[in-house]
Design an enzyme around this catalytic site. Structure first.
Site, PDB file in Angstrom:
ATOM      1  CE1 TYR A  14      -7.774  10.882  -9.817  1.00 47.50           C
ATOM      2  CE2 TYR A  14      -8.161  13.015 -10.990  1.00 47.50           C
ATOM      3  CZ  TYR A  14      -7.561  11.941 -10.814  1.00 47.50           C
ATOM      4  OH  TYR A  14      -6.775  11.210 -11.858  1.00 47.50           O
ATOM      5  CE  LYS A  36      -4.107  12.112 -10.307  1.00 46.84           C
ATOM      6  NZ  LYS A  36      -3.053  11.052 -10.109  1.00 46.84           N
ATOM      7  CG  ASP A  41      -1.781   1.096   1.580  1.00 45.49           C
ATOM      8  OD1 ASP A  41      -1.413   2.143   0.769  1.00 45.49           O
ATOM      9  OD2 ASP A  41      -2.619   1.200   2.197  1.00 45.49           O
ATOM     10  CG  ASN A  98      -0.020   4.429 -12.623  1.00 43.90           C
ATOM     11  OD1 ASN A  98      -0.406   5.022 -13.332  1.00 43.90           O
ATOM     12  ND2 ASN A  98      -0.395   3.070 -12.307  1.00 43.90           N
TER      13      ASN A  98
HETATM   14  P1  NAD Z   1      -6.755   2.056 -12.189  1.00 38.44           P
HETATM   15  O1  NAD Z   1      -7.925   2.140 -11.196  1.00 38.44           O
HETATM   16  O2  NAD Z   1      -6.774   1.068 -13.112  1.00 38.44           O
HETATM   17  O3  NAD Z   1      -5.240   2.262 -11.542  1.00 38.44           O
HETATM   18  C1  NAD Z   1      -5.148   2.548 -10.292  1.00 38.44           C
HETATM   19  C2  NAD Z   1      -4.053   1.501  -9.787  1.00 38.44           C
HETATM   20  O4  NAD Z   1      -3.605   2.125  -8.423  1.00 38.44           O
HETATM   21  C3  NAD Z   1      -4.885   0.187  -9.472  1.00 38.44           C
HETATM   22  O5  NAD Z   1      -3.926  -0.738 -10.224  1.00 38.44           O
HETATM   23  C4  NAD Z   1      -4.999   0.246  -8.010  1.00 38.44           C
HETATM   24  O6  NAD Z   1      -5.078  -1.094  -7.310  1.00 38.44           O
HETATM   25  C5  NAD Z   1      -3.671   0.787  -7.592  1.00 38.44           C
HETATM   26  N1  NAD Z   1      -3.669   1.537  -6.142  1.00 38.44           N
HETATM   27  C6  NAD Z   1      -5.018   2.297  -5.735  1.00 38.44           C
HETATM   28  N2  NAD Z   1      -4.664   2.549  -4.413  1.00 38.44           N
HETATM   29  C7  NAD Z   1      -3.316   1.715  -4.251  1.00 38.44           C
HETATM   30  C8  NAD Z   1      -2.371   2.073  -2.792  1.00 38.44           C
HETATM   31  N3  NAD Z   1      -2.833   2.399  -1.695  1.00 38.44           N
HETATM   32  N4  NAD Z   1      -1.113   1.303  -3.088  1.00 38.44           N
HETATM   33  C9  NAD Z   1      -0.966   0.712  -4.375  1.00 38.44           C
HETATM   34  N5  NAD Z   1      -1.549   0.824  -5.383  1.00 38.44           N
HETATM   35  C10 NAD Z   1      -2.865   1.267  -5.158  1.00 38.44           C
HETATM   36  O7  NAD Z   1      -6.670   3.469 -12.886  1.00 38.44           O
HETATM   37  P2  NAD Z   1      -5.851   4.219 -14.051  1.00 38.44           P
HETATM   38  O8  NAD Z   1      -6.596   5.134 -14.788  1.00 38.44           O
HETATM   39  O9  NAD Z   1      -4.729   3.252 -14.686  1.00 38.44           O
HETATM   40  O10 NAD Z   1      -4.942   5.199 -12.935  1.00 38.44           O
HETATM   41  C11 NAD Z   1      -3.362   5.154 -12.934  1.00 38.44           C
HETATM   42  C12 NAD Z   1      -3.161   6.626 -12.609  1.00 38.44           C
HETATM   43  O11 NAD Z   1      -3.396   7.471 -13.831  1.00 38.44           O
HETATM   44  C13 NAD Z   1      -4.022   7.201 -11.241  1.00 38.44           C
HETATM   45  O12 NAD Z   1      -2.986   8.140 -10.684  1.00 38.44           O
HETATM   46  C14 NAD Z   1      -5.036   8.275 -12.054  1.00 38.44           C
HETATM   47  O13 NAD Z   1      -5.090   9.308 -11.299  1.00 38.44           O
HETATM   48  C15 NAD Z   1      -4.043   8.634 -13.289  1.00 38.44           C
HETATM   49  N6  NAD Z   1      -4.955   9.288 -14.424  1.00 38.44           N
HETATM   50  C16 NAD Z   1      -5.978   8.320 -14.841  1.00 38.44           C
HETATM   51  C17 NAD Z   1      -6.670   8.888 -15.896  1.00 38.44           C
HETATM   52  C18 NAD Z   1      -7.898   8.208 -16.936  1.00 38.44           C
HETATM   53  O14 NAD Z   1      -8.254   8.631 -17.586  1.00 38.44           O
HETATM   54  N7  NAD Z   1      -7.729   6.878 -16.626  1.00 38.44           N
HETATM   55  C19 NAD Z   1      -6.651  10.243 -16.387  1.00 38.44           C
HETATM   56  C20 NAD Z   1      -5.723  11.005 -15.469  1.00 38.44           C
HETATM   57  C21 NAD Z   1      -4.999  10.650 -14.448  1.00 38.44           C
END
Ligand code: NAD
Length: 269
Positions: free
Chosen positions: A167, A171, A67, A94
């Site tokens: 959120y 960011k 975590d 990430n």
């Molecule tokens: P996702 O939910 O698939 O990925 C998030 C990952 O973080 C998951 O694998 C989850 O298990 C992990 N996670 C959550 N809490 C955690 C913790 N405490 N310790 C370790 N791991 C943890 O979604 P995603 O879209 O792949 O998001 C990845 C990143 O990209 C995030 O930071 C998100 O804010 C950013 N993001 C995503 C988008 C989008 O449109 N998908 C846009 C902008 C930014």
């Protein structure tokens, strides 16, 4: 032209590497020649699946449970990865979450949890990575930098987002955390940059794209006319982690199909 892979010999750690953007980044770094530690929070099966796919293409990978909001678990994760690979050259911070609520309904717990994962988690991982980069220093045959940190930000580091104050604040915080670390660490030849994705097709935002109506509404925000795919971010991460971008320091790379061009103004000038 050398056929050496751009990240050959480098060791990478990707947090939240078992789904969505993190999965695509882990696979892309592996394909570019890096050994990859795939961090996951709780369910090891998707992480092991990513590890298997990297190995199937001839790469080396391990899964690391932690975590990232826990100082002790982050320390244990880096120890495991460094014990296995010998060092870490690349951190892709990430992992992130959304827990949405309007401001007046948002609980302190919802606020604190998002900040703890999205902002404190990136600080803890960046600190641990930096300690290892400084211990090892530059190894010129591997990279011109002593290490590379890529912070996963969002277009919401600049675009306000009603109903998502926790959120957006996390960011916005990443932006100045990244820039401050970049300023502080550049003289030690550590490069820190961020990627700000727009709308990428992953589990975190599924309601925004999983019906034709939702997708159509979403695309009104994207001048380029398509949703982003996790691989769009994977390719950007490989470039930012490689010496191809060696002079790129403290920059946020927006990978958003033009979402930050304020398309609502296109016909209202
Ligand atoms: P996702 O939910 O698939 O990925 C998030 C990952 O973080 C998951 O694998 C989850 O298990 C992990 N996670 C959550 N809490 C955690 C913790 N405490 N310790 C370790 N791991 C943890 O979604 P995603 O879209 O792949 O998001 C990845 C990143 O990209 C995030 O930071 C998100 O804010 C950013 N993001 C995503 C988008 C989008 O449109 N998908 C846009 C902008 C930014």
């Amino acid at each position: 032209m050398s056929d050496r892979k751009p990240l050959a010999g480098q060791k990478a750690l990707v947090t939240g590497g078992s789904s969505g953007i993190g999965e695509a980044v882990a696979l892309a770094l592996g394909a570019a020649g890096a050994d990859v530690a795939v961090n996951y929070l709780s369910d090891e099966h998707p992480a092991l699946n990513v590890v298997d796919r990297i190995r199937a293409r001839g790469g080396s990978a391990i899964a690391c449970k932690a975590d990232i909001s826990s100082e002790a678990e982050v320390a244990g994760m880096f120890e495991h990865a460094i014990d296995t690979f010998g060092t870490i050259n690349i951190l892709v911070a990430n992992a992130g979450i959304q827990i949405d609520a309007g401001l007046t309904d948002m609980t302190l717990e919802q606020w604190n949890r998002v900040l703890a994962v999205n902002l404190t988690g990136q600080f803890l991982c960046a600190r641990a990575a930096t300690r290892e980069f400084l211990r090892r220093g530059v190894v010129p045959e591997i990279s011109r930098a002593a290490g590379n940190i890529i912070c996963m930000s969002s277009v919401h580091q600049v675009i306000p987002w009603a109903g998502h104050a926790n959120y957006a604040a996390s960011k916005g915080g990443i932006k100045l955390l990244m820039e401050t670390m970049a300023q502080e660490l550049a003289p030690r030849r550590i490069r820190v940059n961020a990627i700000a994705p727009g709308a990428i097709r992953t589990p975190i935002n599924e309601p925004a794209w999983n019906t034709p109506q939702a997708l159509e509404r979403l695309l009104t925000l994207v001048p380029y006319g398509r949703i982003g795919e996790p691989d769009d971010i994977g390719r950007a991460a490989v470039w930012l982690a490689s010496d191809e971008s060696d002079y790129v320091v403290g920059t946020t790379l927006f990978v958003d199909g033009g979402m930050t061009l304020y398309p609502g103004f296109a016909a209202n000038g």
